[in-house]
Design a protein around this motif. Sequence first.
Motif, PDB file in Angstrom:
ATOM      1  N   ASN A  28       6.852   2.056  -2.745  1.00 50.37           N
ATOM      2  CA  ASN A  28       5.949   0.868  -3.966  1.00 50.37           C
ATOM      3  C   ASN A  28       5.473   1.723  -5.483  1.00 50.37           C
ATOM      4  O   ASN A  28       4.428   0.957  -5.273  1.00 50.37           O
ATOM      5  CB  ASN A  28       4.401   1.059  -3.170  1.00 50.37           C
ATOM      6  N   TYR A  78      -5.831  -8.093  -2.103  1.00 52.16           N
ATOM      7  CA  TYR A  78      -4.765  -9.432  -2.630  1.00 52.16           C
ATOM      8  C   TYR A  78      -4.640 -10.257  -0.827  1.00 52.16           C
ATOM      9  O   TYR A  78      -3.881 -11.554  -1.364  1.00 52.16           O
ATOM     10  CB  TYR A  78      -3.661  -8.676  -2.507  1.00 52.16           C
ATOM     11  N   SER A  79      -5.280  -9.567  -0.153  1.00 54.21           N
ATOM     12  CA  SER A  79      -5.401 -10.072   1.481  1.00 54.21           C
ATOM     13  C   SER A  79      -6.525 -10.591   1.801  1.00 54.21           C
ATOM     14  O   SER A  79      -7.270 -10.422   2.114  1.00 54.21           O
ATOM     15  CB  SER A  79      -4.968  -9.353   2.400  1.00 54.21           C
ATOM     16  N   ASN A 112      -9.169   2.317  -1.725  1.00 53.06           N
ATOM     17  CA  ASN A 112      -8.019   1.139  -2.983  1.00 53.06           C
ATOM     18  C   ASN A 112      -8.954   0.314  -4.307  1.00 53.06           C
ATOM     19  O   ASN A 112      -9.818   0.552  -4.554  1.00 53.06           O
ATOM     20  CB  ASN A 112      -8.208   0.267  -1.817  1.00 53.06           C
ATOM     21  N   TYR A 144      -0.563   2.467  -7.960  1.00 53.18           N
ATOM     22  CA  TYR A 144      -0.377   2.219  -6.685  1.00 53.18           C
ATOM     23  C   TYR A 144       0.043   0.566  -6.619  1.00 53.18           C
ATOM     24  O   TYR A 144      -0.659  -0.655  -7.527  1.00 53.18           O
ATOM     25  CB  TYR A 144      -1.341   2.458  -5.528  1.00 53.18           C
ATOM     26  N   ALA A 145       1.023   0.023  -6.509  1.00 55.00           N
ATOM     27  CA  ALA A 145       1.129  -1.174  -6.456  1.00 55.00           C
ATOM     28  C   ALA A 145       0.711  -2.273  -5.178  1.00 55.00           C
ATOM     29  O   ALA A 145       0.184  -3.586  -5.690  1.00 55.00           O
ATOM     30  CB  ALA A 145       2.453  -1.433  -5.873  1.00 55.00           C
ATOM     31  N   TYR A 146      -0.393  -1.228  -4.173  1.00 55.31           N
ATOM     32  CA  TYR A 146      -0.882  -2.449  -3.223  1.00 55.31           C
ATOM     33  C   TYR A 146      -2.468  -2.126  -3.989  1.00 55.31           C
ATOM     34  O   TYR A 146      -2.909  -1.201  -3.456  1.00 55.31           O
ATOM     35  CB  TYR A 146      -0.921  -2.227  -1.966  1.00 55.31           C
ATOM     36  N   SER A 174      -5.685  -3.875  -1.681  1.00 52.95           N
ATOM     37  CA  SER A 174      -6.678  -4.249  -0.272  1.00 52.95           C
ATOM     38  C   SER A 174      -6.158  -6.135  -0.595  1.00 52.95           C
ATOM     39  O   SER A 174      -6.991  -6.561   0.001  1.00 52.95           O
ATOM     40  CB  SER A 174      -7.308  -3.717   0.167  1.00 52.95           C
TER      41      SER A 174
END
Length: 189
Positions: free
Chosen positions: A13, A62-63, A95, A56-58, A60
């Motif tokens: 990531n 986004y989903s 997150n 951090y690239a993720y 939550s």
Amino acid sequence: LPVLDLGLVPLANALLPAGSNLAQEPKFPLQLVFCPDCTLTQITETVPPEKMFSQYAYFSSYSDTMLDHARRLVEELIRTRRLDSKSLVVEIASNDGYLLQYLVEKNIPALGIEPAANVARVAIERGVPTICEFFGARMAARLMKDRRPASDPPAIWAPEALSRPADVVIANNVLAHVPDLAGFLEGGR
């Protein structure tokens, strides 16, 4: 006993900006081993959490599926745990506030603990009180004693939030990333 050795690999990531020198990208050993005595299979190297989670690239949020799940979980928690404006919900590795935002919308006190500064900033902008630190026994003890985070200045901080134990502590997909499990679990006590 060695099972699989993938050599030195970059973090999955840790996306590099365009034009970066790939030869200078940090790489870490990725070797899987098996213990025939206890039958544990694990990797041999632990990447320092600061290297993996400070940026951090993720995110939550986004989903849409994750957001829908979080909303339904919050509704269930409110109903089953009878959460209200006198309650406190803490999420470790919160997150971008994807879950806690639904509590904040209902005026239920919530506190996120998120080590990735870029992700924590989004939660704070969303109105979710968030401390940007790694969670563990020392942090928990300091918070209960001093009622303040170590980060200075915290963007949002409500000292009254920790004047009592949390009614609910959430830690989704966290334990697999914690090198000090005993310290992490001790902090949750």
